[in-house]
Design a protein around this motif. Structure first.
Motif, PDB file in Angstrom:
ATOM      1  N   VAL A 390       0.844  -1.201   0.000  1.00 56.88           N
ATOM      2  CA  VAL A 390       0.000   0.000   0.000  1.00 56.88           C
ATOM      3  C   VAL A 390       0.874   1.244   0.000  1.00 56.88           C
ATOM      4  N   MET A 391       1.871   1.256   0.876  1.00 58.26           N
ATOM      5  CA  MET A 391       2.665   2.456   1.065  1.00 58.26           C
ATOM      6  C   MET A 391       3.608   2.752  -0.101  1.00 58.26           C
ATOM      7  N   ASP A 392       3.992   1.726  -0.876  1.00 56.54           N
ATOM      8  CA  ASP A 392       4.819   2.016  -2.048  1.00 56.54           C
ATOM      9  C   ASP A 392       3.962   2.331  -3.274  1.00 56.54           C
ATOM     10  N   GLY A 393       2.645   2.304  -3.106  1.00 57.89           N
ATOM     11  CA  GLY A 393       1.730   2.695  -4.161  1.00 57.89           C
ATOM     12  C   GLY A 393       1.300   1.573  -5.088  1.00 57.89           C
ATOM     13  N   SER A 394       1.950   0.411  -5.000  1.00 53.54           N
ATOM     14  CA  SER A 394       1.644  -0.658  -5.955  1.00 53.54           C
ATOM     15  C   SER A 394       0.236  -1.217  -5.784  1.00 53.54           C
ATOM     16  N   ARG A 395      -0.299  -1.187  -4.531  1.00 55.10           N
ATOM     17  CA  ARG A 395      -1.656  -1.687  -4.313  1.00 55.10           C
ATOM     18  C   ARG A 395      -2.491  -0.713  -3.485  1.00 55.10           C
ATOM     19  N   ALA A 396      -2.114   0.553  -3.506  1.00 57.26           N
ATOM     20  CA  ALA A 396      -2.847   1.550  -2.723  1.00 57.26           C
ATOM     21  C   ALA A 396      -4.299   1.660  -3.158  1.00 57.26           C
ATOM     22  N   GLU A 397      -4.552   1.450  -4.447  1.00 54.83           N
ATOM     23  CA  GLU A 397      -5.915   1.568  -4.970  1.00 54.83           C
ATOM     24  C   GLU A 397      -6.789   0.374  -4.571  1.00 54.83           C
ATOM     25  N   GLU A 398      -6.202  -0.684  -4.105  1.00 59.64           N
ATOM     26  CA  GLU A 398      -6.962  -1.863  -3.685  1.00 59.64           C
ATOM     27  C   GLU A 398      -6.629  -2.222  -2.235  1.00 59.64           C
ATOM     28  N   ALA A 399      -6.671  -1.218  -1.384  1.00 58.65           N
ATOM     29  CA  ALA A 399      -6.235  -1.378   0.002  1.00 58.65           C
ATOM     30  C   ALA A 399      -7.035  -2.432   0.766  1.00 58.65           C
ATOM     31  N   GLU A 400      -8.345  -2.493   0.541  1.00 54.42           N
ATOM     32  CA  GLU A 400      -9.149  -3.473   1.272  1.00 54.42           C
ATOM     33  C   GLU A 400      -8.823  -4.896   0.845  1.00 54.42           C
ATOM     34  N   ALA A 401      -8.418  -5.094  -0.386  1.00 55.19           N
ATOM     35  CA  ALA A 401      -7.978  -6.419  -0.831  1.00 55.19           C
ATOM     36  C   ALA A 401      -6.673  -6.800  -0.134  1.00 55.19           C
ATOM     37  N   VAL A 402      -5.802  -5.810   0.047  1.00 58.78           N
ATOM     38  CA  VAL A 402      -4.561  -6.035   0.793  1.00 58.78           C
ATOM     39  C   VAL A 402      -4.888  -6.453   2.220  1.00 58.78           C
ATOM     40  N   LEU A 403      -5.860  -5.781   2.821  1.00 55.09           N
ATOM     41  CA  LEU A 403      -6.268  -6.100   4.189  1.00 55.09           C
ATOM     42  C   LEU A 403      -6.772  -7.542   4.274  1.00 55.09           C
ATOM     43  N   ALA A 404      -7.559  -7.954   3.306  1.00 58.65           N
ATOM     44  CA  ALA A 404      -8.078  -9.323   3.296  1.00 58.65           C
ATOM     45  C   ALA A 404      -6.938 -10.334   3.186  1.00 58.65           C
ATOM     46  N   ASP A 405      -5.970 -10.049   2.326  1.00 62.37           N
ATOM     47  CA  ASP A 405      -4.810 -10.932   2.190  1.00 62.37           C
ATOM     48  C   ASP A 405      -4.011 -10.990   3.489  1.00 62.37           C
ATOM     49  N   MET A 406      -3.842  -9.833   4.119  1.00 60.03           N
ATOM     50  CA  MET A 406      -3.090  -9.746   5.360  1.00 60.03           C
ATOM     51  C   MET A 406      -3.777 -10.545   6.464  1.00 60.03           C
ATOM     52  N   ALA A 407      -5.091 -10.459   6.515  1.00 53.24           N
ATOM     53  CA  ALA A 407      -5.857 -11.203   7.511  1.00 53.24           C
ATOM     54  C   ALA A 407      -5.736 -12.708   7.280  1.00 53.24           C
ATOM     55  N   ALA A 408      -5.818 -13.134   6.028  1.00 53.01           N
ATOM     56  CA  ALA A 408      -5.712 -14.556   5.703  1.00 53.01           C
ATOM     57  C   ALA A 408      -4.322 -15.101   6.050  1.00 53.01           C
ATOM     58  N   ASP A 409      -3.295 -14.322   5.731  1.00 53.68           N
ATOM     59  CA  ASP A 409      -1.924 -14.735   6.052  1.00 53.68           C
ATOM     60  C   ASP A 409      -1.738 -14.877   7.567  1.00 53.68           C
ATOM     61  N   THR A 410      -2.263 -13.916   8.308  1.00 51.98           N
ATOM     62  CA  THR A 410      -2.140 -13.936   9.768  1.00 51.98           C
ATOM     63  C   THR A 410      -2.911 -15.106  10.356  1.00 51.98           C
ATOM     64  N   GLN A 411      -4.126 -15.314   9.894  1.00 49.42           N
ATOM     65  CA  GLN A 411      -4.948 -16.413  10.401  1.00 49.42           C
ATOM     66  C   GLN A 411      -4.237 -17.753  10.246  1.00 49.42           C
ATOM     67  N   ALA A 412      -3.571 -17.934   9.130  1.00 49.56           N
ATOM     68  CA  ALA A 412      -2.870 -19.195   8.862  1.00 49.56           C
ATOM     69  C   ALA A 412      -1.707 -19.438   9.812  1.00 49.56           C
ATOM     70  N   LEU A 413      -1.197 -18.374  10.419  1.00 50.02           N
ATOM     71  CA  LEU A 413      -0.041 -18.482  11.320  1.00 50.02           C
ATOM     72  C   LEU A 413      -0.412 -18.539  12.798  1.00 50.02           C
ATOM     73  N   LEU A 414      -1.697 -18.372  13.107  1.00 48.41           N
ATOM     74  CA  LEU A 414      -2.126 -18.415  14.505  1.00 48.41           C
ATOM     75  C   LEU A 414      -2.104 -19.855  15.023  1.00 48.41           C
ATOM     76  N   PRO A 415      -1.914 -20.040  16.331  1.00 51.22           N
ATOM     77  CA  PRO A 415      -1.938 -21.393  16.895  1.00 51.22           C
ATOM     78  C   PRO A 415      -3.277 -22.068  16.637  1.00 51.22           C
ATOM     79  N   ARG A 416      -3.242 -23.337  16.314  1.00 53.61           N
ATOM     80  CA  ARG A 416      -4.481 -24.086  16.070  1.00 53.61           C
ATOM     81  C   ARG A 416      -4.970 -24.664  17.392  1.00 53.61           C
ATOM     82  N   ARG A 417      -6.262 -24.467  17.671  1.00 53.60           N
ATOM     83  CA  ARG A 417      -6.800 -24.946  18.947  1.00 53.60           C
ATOM     84  C   ARG A 417      -7.928 -25.943  18.721  1.00 53.60           C
TER      85      ARG A 417
END
Length: 417
Positions: A390-417
């Motif tokens: 977002v900050m380098d401008g490459s995906r600033a126009e699709e910021a919410e899509a970046v957020l969704a990707d970031m959330a998915a990446d984080t979820q995959a790394l959380l401890p499984r319970r």
């Protein structure tokens, strides 16, 4: 014969004094912020504790470096006796049983609260009900203003921005003057700190209550990443490294800078009177909704030897106490969590209003969040990498899509319970 006996006696006395001296090793992060502080603090500590010798290791680059190195050293048994770690890294060192619980040391003090170590201070370094570190330096995010550029844009110190909308409007005016960029934010600062500030200020959280699911992709997170995108798209904010940002702002090439209070002292020196500097509150703070993560670091004992632990405890008490806290504040831009230190600094804050601004934000203070599990540090890197797009401008126009990707990446790394 008298001379020989005297020399022998002196030698024996010196040997006894050396035997009574305990040496501890100490390591801290951000030498550009804390070298002067630690030097002055050591001089003051040594006068009161001549029986304790403190040896500093080469400083850590930042808090990620600090945590990673101590985690590796915990395996090899080569940790320093005292380590200064980011407030969001206490959890991992406690989980790995590298940090020594301080509860017994605290219980043996006659009146810890009266010495300025209030319960809130202790809880900032606590994990699962045990105290593992004493907060040393506390910071909050603020805005730095080049008032020369601000005044040319038609505002003064009585009309500084209170919202992100106002910030962006002012940035565009400064940009239009052609002398400087309007605004830069230190978005990549350690531990996703300013990302957390954006989300927390909107009333959001990083994870849900039981820490099983990502929560920063809700409405608060959408507003947060939308703000970053607006800074890039509307305000034409450049994508700089922290050092580039500090150099550009100090040279008068940026009108506003959003970063930690910790930089006030260093930035003031770098500016050197080239322009008028003023600090202001973080934007869009809403009473009852907004919170801000407490940045800064905590002093942790990692020594296993009992004598070294006792010596390390004396060093911790001094560093985080009134005298050590006052030294730290005067040589940085941080705030002291010790209440007695604050009492010693009333005149200092009156004479240095730029360092006093953050005090008004203390009612919004909350913890600097640490993600759970073995992937906690990796999640920090994942979030930083996604925000970069977002900050380098490459995906600033699709910021919410970046957020969704970031959330998915984080979820995959959380401890499984």
């Amino acid at each position: 014969m008298r001379t020989i006996l005297t020399a022998a006696a002196l030698s024996l006395m010196a040997s006894a004094a050396m035997a009574d001296t305990t040496t501890i090793t100490v390591q801290y992060a951000y030498p550009e912020l804390f070298d002067t502080t630690q030097k002055e603090m050591l001089e003051a500590f040594s006068k009161k504790h001549p029986d304790i010798k403190v040896e500093f290791r080469t400083p850590y680059k930042d808090y990620e470096d600090a945590a990673q190195r101590v985690l590796r050293e915990g395996i090899t048994g080569n940790v320093p006796d005292v380590t200064f770690q980011g407030l969001n890294r206490v959890r991992v060192l406690a989980d790995k049983e590298i940090a020594v619980p301080l509860d017994d040391f605290i219980a043996n003090e006659t009146d810890f609260d009266a010495a300025g170590y209030h319960d809130g201070m202790r809880q900032a370094g606590a994990v699962d009900g045990k105290v593992y570190g004493l907060p040393y330096a506390i910071s909050l995010p603020i805005v730095y203003y080049n008032m020369d550029l601000v005044k040319k844009a038609g505002l003064d110190e009585n009309s500084l921005p209170k919202t992100w909308n106002d910030i962006i409007a002012l940035a565009k005016k400064i940009e239009a003057q052609g002398e400087a960029d309007g605004i830069e934010t230190e978005w990549a600062i350690t531990g996703n700190w300013l990302w957390q500030a954006l989300v927390f200020a909107n009333g959001g959280t990083m994870l849900n209550e039981d820490e099983t699911k990502v929560a920063f992709d809700g409405e608060a997170g959408k507003q947060a990443i939308g703000t970053l995108a607006r800074l890039v798209i509307e305000a034409q904010s450049p994508n700089m490294t922290p050092n580039e940002m500090l150099a550009a702002f100090s040279a008068g090439k940026i009108g506003m800078m959003v970063t930690t209070t910790a930089r006030v002292n260093a930035v003031t020196k770098q500016i050197g009177g080239k322009f008028e500097l003023k600090t202001g509150n973080y934007p869009d703070l809403k009473e009852g909704v907004s919170r801000l993560p407490a940045g800064g670091n905590v002093a942790i004992i990692t020594a296993k030897d009992k004598d070294k632990q006792k010596a390390a405890w004396e060093f911790l008490k001094f560093a985080t106490g009134p005298e050590g806290g006052a030294i730290m504040v005067k040589t940085t831009g941080y705030m002291a969590p010790n209440t007695k230190a604050a009492d010693l600094l009333k005149d200092f804050y009156a004479e240095n209003p730029n360092q006093a601004v953050a005090l008004s934000q203390l009612p919004y203070l909350t913890g600097w969040y640490a993600f759970p599990g073995d992937n906690g540090l990796k999640i920090t890197d994942v979030i930083k990498d996604r925000l970069q797009s977002v900050m380098d401008g490459s995906r600033a126009e699709e910021a919410e899509a970046v957020l969704a990707d970031m959330a998915a990446d984080t979820q995959a790394l959380l401890p499984r319970r």
